[in-house]
Design a protein around this motif. Structure first.
Motif, mmCIF file in Angstrom:
data_model
loop_
_atom_site.group_PDB
_atom_site.id
_atom_site.type_symbol
_atom_site.label_atom_id
_atom_site.label_comp_id
_atom_site.label_asym_id
_atom_site.label_seq_id
_atom_site.Cartn_x
_atom_site.Cartn_y
_atom_site.Cartn_z
ATOM 1 N N ARG A 587 0.986 -1.068 0.005
ATOM 2 C CA ARG A 587 0.126 0.017 0.149
ATOM 3 C C ARG A 587 0.860 1.209 -0.061
ATOM 4 N NH1 ARG A 587 -3.087 -3.094 4.051
ATOM 5 N NH2 ARG A 587 -1.386 -3.111 5.132
ATOM 6 N N ILE A 588 0.536 2.439 -0.537
ATOM 7 C CA ILE A 588 0.941 3.724 -0.266
ATOM 8 C C ILE A 588 0.194 4.559 -0.199
ATOM 9 C CG2 ILE A 588 0.568 4.069 -2.777
ATOM 10 C CD1 ILE A 588 3.544 5.332 -3.044
ATOM 11 N N SER A 589 0.603 5.680 0.713
ATOM 12 C CA SER A 589 -0.074 6.738 1.257
ATOM 13 C C SER A 589 0.893 7.869 1.156
ATOM 14 C CB SER A 589 -0.739 6.344 2.448
ATOM 15 O OG SER A 589 0.301 6.212 3.483
ATOM 16 N N ILE A 590 0.300 9.026 1.384
ATOM 17 C CA ILE A 590 0.888 10.249 1.218
ATOM 18 C C ILE A 590 0.405 11.130 2.394
ATOM 19 C CG2 ILE A 590 -0.541 11.348 -0.652
ATOM 20 C CD1 ILE A 590 1.774 13.117 -1.291
ATOM 21 N N SER A 591 1.194 11.817 3.104
ATOM 22 C CA SER A 591 1.072 13.111 3.908
ATOM 23 C C SER A 591 1.923 14.271 3.522
ATOM 24 C CB SER A 591 1.006 12.593 5.308
ATOM 25 O OG SER A 591 2.379 12.607 5.465
ATOM 26 N N SER A 592 1.126 15.464 3.666
ATOM 27 C CA SER A 592 2.062 16.701 3.142
ATOM 28 C C SER A 592 1.657 17.898 3.791
ATOM 29 C CB SER A 592 1.294 16.742 1.529
ATOM 30 O OG SER A 592 2.093 17.718 1.076
ATOM 31 N N ARG A 593 2.346 18.673 4.230
ATOM 32 C CA ARG A 593 2.373 19.815 4.969
ATOM 33 C C ARG A 593 2.850 21.154 4.190
ATOM 34 N NH1 ARG A 593 5.275 19.965 10.334
ATOM 35 N NH2 ARG A 593 4.293 22.310 10.641
ATOM 36 N N PRO A 594 1.899 21.790 3.451
ATOM 37 C CA PRO A 594 2.527 23.021 2.657
ATOM 38 C C PRO A 594 3.686 23.675 3.342
ATOM 39 C CG PRO A 594 0.126 23.002 2.873
ATOM 40 C CD PRO A 594 0.508 22.018 3.832
ATOM 41 N N GLY A 595 4.440 23.795 2.438
ATOM 42 C CA GLY A 595 5.602 24.559 3.130
ATOM 43 C C GLY A 595 6.775 23.638 3.906
ATOM 44 N N TYR A 596 6.403 22.618 4.010
ATOM 45 C CA TYR A 596 7.298 21.789 4.900
ATOM 46 C C TYR A 596 7.641 20.303 4.266
ATOM 47 C CZ TYR A 596 6.421 24.840 8.865
ATOM 48 O OH TYR A 596 6.569 26.003 9.629
ATOM 49 N N GLY A 597 7.007 20.122 3.188
ATOM 50 C CA GLY A 597 7.098 19.010 2.443
ATOM 51 C C GLY A 597 6.290 17.881 2.595
ATOM 52 N N SER A 598 6.560 16.853 1.809
ATOM 53 C CA SER A 598 5.595 15.503 1.793
ATOM 54 C C SER A 598 6.447 14.151 2.198
ATOM 55 C CB SER A 598 4.913 15.450 0.355
ATOM 56 O OG SER A 598 5.299 16.448 -0.448
ATOM 57 N N THR A 599 5.522 13.491 2.705
ATOM 58 C CA THR A 599 5.997 12.023 2.982
ATOM 59 C C THR A 599 5.194 11.059 2.372
ATOM 60 O OG1 THR A 599 6.784 12.885 5.057
ATOM 61 C CG2 THR A 599 6.730 10.518 4.838
ATOM 62 N N PHE A 600 5.838 10.168 1.614
ATOM 63 C CA PHE A 600 5.067 8.870 1.104
ATOM 64 C C PHE A 600 5.572 7.741 1.828
ATOM 65 C CE2 PHE A 600 5.528 11.867 -2.455
ATOM 66 C CZ PHE A 600 4.253 11.744 -3.169
ATOM 67 N N THR A 601 4.626 7.045 1.919
ATOM 68 C CA THR A 601 4.789 6.055 3.193
ATOM 69 C C THR A 601 4.354 4.502 2.189
ATOM 70 O OG1 THR A 601 4.497 7.479 4.910
ATOM 71 C CG2 THR A 601 4.278 4.820 5.073
ATOM 72 N N MET A 602 5.266 3.606 1.888
ATOM 73 C CA MET A 602 4.951 2.439 1.524
ATOM 74 C C MET A 602 5.056 1.314 2.345
ATOM 75 S SD MET A 602 7.084 2.659 -2.122
ATOM 76 C CE MET A 602 8.467 3.464 -1.469
ATOM 77 N N SER A 603 4.128 0.417 2.398
ATOM 78 C CA SER A 603 4.267 -0.654 3.347
ATOM 79 C C SER A 603 4.157 -1.964 2.209
ATOM 80 C CB SER A 603 2.841 -0.691 4.198
ATOM 81 O OG SER A 603 2.438 -1.857 4.461
ATOM 82 N N LEU A 604 4.926 -2.692 2.417
ATOM 83 C CA LEU A 604 5.259 -3.916 1.445
ATOM 84 C C LEU A 604 5.478 -5.120 2.540
ATOM 85 C CD1 LEU A 604 7.739 -2.356 -0.435
ATOM 86 C CD2 LEU A 604 5.578 -2.850 -1.352
ATOM 87 N N PRO A 605 4.933 -6.212 1.802
ATOM 88 C CA PRO A 605 5.037 -7.506 2.341
ATOM 89 C C PRO A 605 6.623 -7.761 2.566
ATOM 90 C CG PRO A 605 4.158 -7.864 0.337
ATOM 91 C CD PRO A 605 4.078 -6.492 0.676
ATOM 92 N N LEU A 606 6.995 -8.560 3.465
ATOM 93 C CA LEU A 606 8.458 -9.088 3.660
ATOM 94 C C LEU A 606 8.833 -10.021 2.675
ATOM 95 C CD1 LEU A 606 9.196 -9.141 7.478
ATOM 96 C CD2 LEU A 606 9.648 -7.478 5.986
#
Lengths: 759, 156
Positions: A587-606
């Motif tokens: 799965r992949i999701s994103i969180s972002s704060r204007p002016g401070y950057g964005s973070t993509f988070t990927m969760s993968l099976p081992l």
């Protein structure tokens, strides 16, 4: 073992050396000034050059040679590893990697690039050389640190077109080169003092000396000072020492090789002596065999020759420390002689730490590991079946058989875990590749960006590693191109003009979490929203939360960069990334704060060999639905089911209508549609982003299943992704959710989802 | 076609496994048989031809089971515990063939093999490679690769 196999091993080693090289350079870039780091970098290039020479890979050799020369200037403190210098070096490392892969797979390299870098490297080596040799000149003896200067002078001016350059045959001991000038007939001073152990092990000093005499012309002085009066003499002790002066064309290592088997049991010193030619430069006449005067200095601040000798030997010691055990002891001993005992202990500790960090590894064919994994998988199933039949026949559960079975169960589980761990690899190589991409893309767009990686030793199955590289590359490019602002904009916003991208990997509840965070501008929600409206992805008056807007970038055909650049925005975007992550069961999701950057988070099976699934029943058959596809499960009420057209039905979920798909019908398990009220609906999200409610009869539970290929012995089955074997030994099919949803939309079912199968 | 097939069989002393489906006997080359095992319930496959009964777990591998009776155009088998599965290798794949019983292992020479008579049915001509007369029994020799033509066995 034929030549090709040896070559293949060489290339494998090259990969390791290149990784070492890059991580070393990055460490230097971060301000690490540990001489060992510089040495490691130098060693990596040197080994590649040596191996390439043995295989006659001339392009590789000549480039590596120039690189090595420049690195040597850094090593001998003639060239300060400033960020600018390191930038050139990192680029050179990239070209070196290209050259290695070109040598392996054929194909060309960007010659203009490598030629340009050769010039830059030479400039670096030369730019510093005049000043350093000037610095050297007033010193009486240029001998002790001869390697960088002569090599650079003799060979760097014409490395690429110098076809006559003869590569030095591969040698692991080549790092001692500094002390060996290539002039014929160098004079070495050897001091050799056996200890009593030497004799007690049956070695004979005379034989060693005779061997030594074969190397060249030599004169021997026996040091009998330690000989006690006859009445006090211990017949088994060792009293004699020899001072030998030998003129030979051989290297110091060859001299040391003579004493190879005795080296533990004697005090041995081999040093390059002054040649007659240096006499004229020397104000004082060298006293033969007085090592402390002879072994004089070249470079530096030290005034006494002996002290310079220490620093020389210490560097040599550090270089060779990690190499071999014998070298370790030799290095430690060399230090010990002239420095305090504490320093010796530290050197030994360092060497031990280096050895421990390196660990021991073997190379194993992946097929063998896979076969083992397969067999263990069967063992697990077999064990489960056995337990089941024992339990059926023995209700009390107290018999010895039962106890044994429980132990067996534990053992098999441990075996399974350990075998899976064999395939697990750290994500480091992928992360390292990313740093190159950041460098190149940042260069192209004129930004200054630093990549910080964390948790690069987090382990995950090799197949996963192979497959995350591509989506990750895409995301990194996006982050560099779109995420981080230009230096001017950053400065205007009061940020460090150098952007930071942080790549993190960690384990979280049986999955691997990869985070990609940039400190850029964040997502411009207004623009994303406008773009989505322009592209008919959302309605103009849609009311979306910030989070929903952020996630719009995962929609198909979305590219926010206003001008399409060379790097990203080629019409494929984050939707492709999301799809490939989903195909891996992630799965992949994103969180972002204007002016401070964005973070993509990927969760993968081992691992891709195992899948988290929901076991369900459809028309009497057991099916497994990949858990990653399921959004939620619900028990439909009659009131929520609405007929739509001839035979379509919709289910209302929180005031939105979602098509109902009867899995039993799609898979032809039954002729008529089941009554939805009697079953369970699985709300799934499919590739297109649309949601569907899949009707199944009942949910049995949730479990990890081992993925088995159907294609191995049969053909692809529409609507089925793969098969698995349940605890009772029966085969259960794994549903291909995307294909089933596509079929419900009236498209023909085609293979969409491919799973790595172990069957 | 039949004469061509017989020519291909010029090879002395070959071993065959003979088995029964209904009241007929068939045989296949023993070299393609991996093992023989009892019947276990198969997991049906969606969208599969009628003669594919499903898949079973053969020590961790997923093995498709073919109802040979149905494949040869006879009536569908109703498997019981006495039915057996002949696990056979066909090119790169391994499949299980459901038959009623394995009856014999035959050692034959070229002379034992007679050409397939001219019959009207395409199906028989497609798979039958020869006929053996042994102890007054008639045993039909089957070419396994012909049972599963390329578009099926190599589609995957």
């Amino acid at each position: 073992m034929d030549m090709n196999e040896i070559k293949e091993i060489f290339f494998q080693e090259c990969e390791e050396q290149l990784a070492e090289l890059e991580s070393g350079l990055l460490k230097l870039n971060d301000g690490d000034r540990d001489p060992e780091t510089v040495n490691a970098v130098f060693r990596a290039v040197h080994s590649i050059k040596g191996g390439a020479g043995a295989f006659g890979l001339d392009d590789l050799v000549s480039f590596a040679h120039v690189f090595e020369t420049t690195l040597d200037c850094v090593r001998s403190n003639k060239l300060e590893p400033t960020p600018d210098v390191l930038k050139v070096m990192l680029k050179s490392a990239d070209v070196l990697a290209d050259l290695v892969s070109a040598s392996r797979d054929g194909g060309g390299v960007d010659e203009s690039r490598s030629r340009g870098l050769v010039k830059e490297l030479e400039a670096l080596a030369h730019g510093e050389l005049p000043s350093s040799s000037a610095h050297e000149a007033p010193k009486p003896a240029p001998k002790a640190a001869p390697a960088p200067a002569p090599v650079a002078k003799a060979e760097t001016p014409k490395p690429t077109d110098d076809s006559g350059f003869q590569p030095i045959p591969f040698s692991f001991d080549g790092f001692g080169e500094d002390e060996e000038p290539a002039i014929e007939g160098s004079v070495y001073e050897v001091s050799f003092k056996p200890r009593r152990e030497l004799y007690s092990k049956g070695n004979e000093a005379a034989l060693l000396l005779r061997d030594l005499s074969r190397l060249g012309e030599m004169s021997i002085n026996c040091d009998t000072d330690a000989l006690p009066p006859l009445d006090k003499m211990d017949p088994e002790a060792s009293y004699f020492g020899w001072k030998i002066s030998i003129r030979t064309t051989k290297s110091e290592d060859d001299i040391r090789a003579v004493f190879e088997f005795a080296e533990w049991d004697c005090d041995l010193e081999v040093k390059l002596a002054e040649e007659a030619s240096s006499d004229e430069e020397l104000p004082m006449v060298p006293v033969p065999f007085d090592l402390s005067i002879l072994d004089d200095s070249s470079g530096g601040e030290e005034e006494k020759g002996a002290e310079q000798g220490v620093s020389e030997e210490t560097v040599a010691a550090a270089v060779s420390a990690a190499e071999t055990a014998s070298n370790v002891s030799r290095a430690a001993r060399a230090v010990e002689k002239k420095e305090s005992a504490a320093a010796a202990a530290a050197a030994q500790n360092n060497a031990a730490a280096a050895a421990a960090a390196a660990g021991q590894t073997i190379r194993v064919d992946l097929d063998r590991v896979d076969r083992l994994i397969n067999l263990v998988g069967e063992l697990v199933i077999n064990q489960a079946m056995l337990s089941q039949s024992v339990i059926e026949n023995d209700a009390t559960g107290t018999s010895a058989v039962n106890m044994g079975l429980e132990e067996l169960q534990q053992l098999t589980r441990e075996i399974q875990d350990s075998v899976m761990a064999i395939r697990a690899q750290p994500v480091k190589p992928v992360f390292q590749r990313m740093s190159r991409i950041v460098r190149e893309v940042a260069d192209m767009v004129g930004k200054s960006i630093r990549l910080v990686t964390e948790g690069e030793n987090t382990e995950v199955d090799k197949t996963v590693i192979d497959k995350i590289a591509e989506p990750l590359t895409h995301m990194i490019r996006n982050a560099v191109d779109h995420g981080i602002e230009s230096p001017e904009k950053r400065e205007a916003a009061g940020k460090d003009p150098e952007g930071t991208i942080k790549l993190t990997a960690k384990h979280r509840s049986g999955r691997i979490l990869i985070e990609l965070a940039d400190d850029g501008a964040g997502i411009n929600r207004e623009r994303v929203r406008q773009k989505a409206i322009d592209n008919d992805i959302i309605a103009a008056d849609a009311n979306l939360s910030d989070d929903e807007i952020d996630n719009l970038i995962f929609m198909a055909g979305f590219s926010t960069a206003d001008k399409i650049s060379d790097i990203s925005g080629r019409g494929v975007g984050m939707d492709v990334v999301k799809r490939s992550i989903q195909a891996l069961g992630g799965r992949i999701s994103i969180s972002s704060r204007p002016g401070y950057g964005s973070t993509f988070t990927m969760s993968l099976p081992l691992t891709l060999a195992v899948l988290d699934g929901m076991v369900v029943t459809v028309a009497g058959q057991t099916l497994v639905v990949p858990l990653t596809a399921i959004v939620e499960t619900l028990q439909p009420e009659a009131a929520a089911i609405h007929s739509f057209g001839a035979n379509q039905r919709l289910i209302s979920i929180r005031n939105s209508f979602c098509p109902l798909v009867d899995v039993g019908r799609v898979l032809n398990y039954r002729a008529t549609q089941a009554n939805p009220v009697e079953g369970v609906a699985l709300l799934v999200e499919s590739e297109g982003g649309g949601q569907r409610a899949l009707m199944v009869d009942a949910i049995q539970g949730q479990r990890q299943v081992v993925i088995k290929s159907l294609e191995a012995n049969y053909t692809h089955v529409p609507g089925i992704a793969a098969a698995t074997i349940l605890g009772d030994g029966r085969v259960a099919l794994i549903l291909d959710v995307d294909a089933v949803v596509a079929a419900s939309r009236g498209q023909s079912m085609k293979p969409e989802m491919s799973l790595a199968a172990t069957g | 076609m039949s004469s061509f097939a017989v020519k291909n069989l010029v090879q002395a002393d070959r071993k065959l496994i003979a088995f029964r489906i209904g009241d007929q006997e068939f045989c296949v080359n023993i070299m393609s048989v991996r093992e023989i095992r009892g019947w276990t319930q198969a997991t049906p496959l969606p969208h599969a031809p009628a003669y594919v009964m499903g898949v079973i777990n053969l020590r961790g591998a997923v093995l498709p089971i073919i109802d040979l009776s149905a494949r040869l155009g006879m009536k569908d088998a109703e498997p019981t515990a006495r039915h057996v599965i002949i696990v056979a290798q066909m090119k790169t794949k391994v499949v299980g063939l459901l038959v009623e019983a394995v009856s014999d292992i035959l050692t034959i020479t070229e002379e034992n093999i007679q050409p397939v008579p001219e019959v009207s049915s395409d199906l028989e001509r497609q798979y039958a490679r020869g006929i053996l007369a042994i102890d007054k029994r008639m045993i039909c020799m089957i070419e396994l690769d012909a049972l599963f033509p390329d578009q099926e066995s190599e589609a995957a």
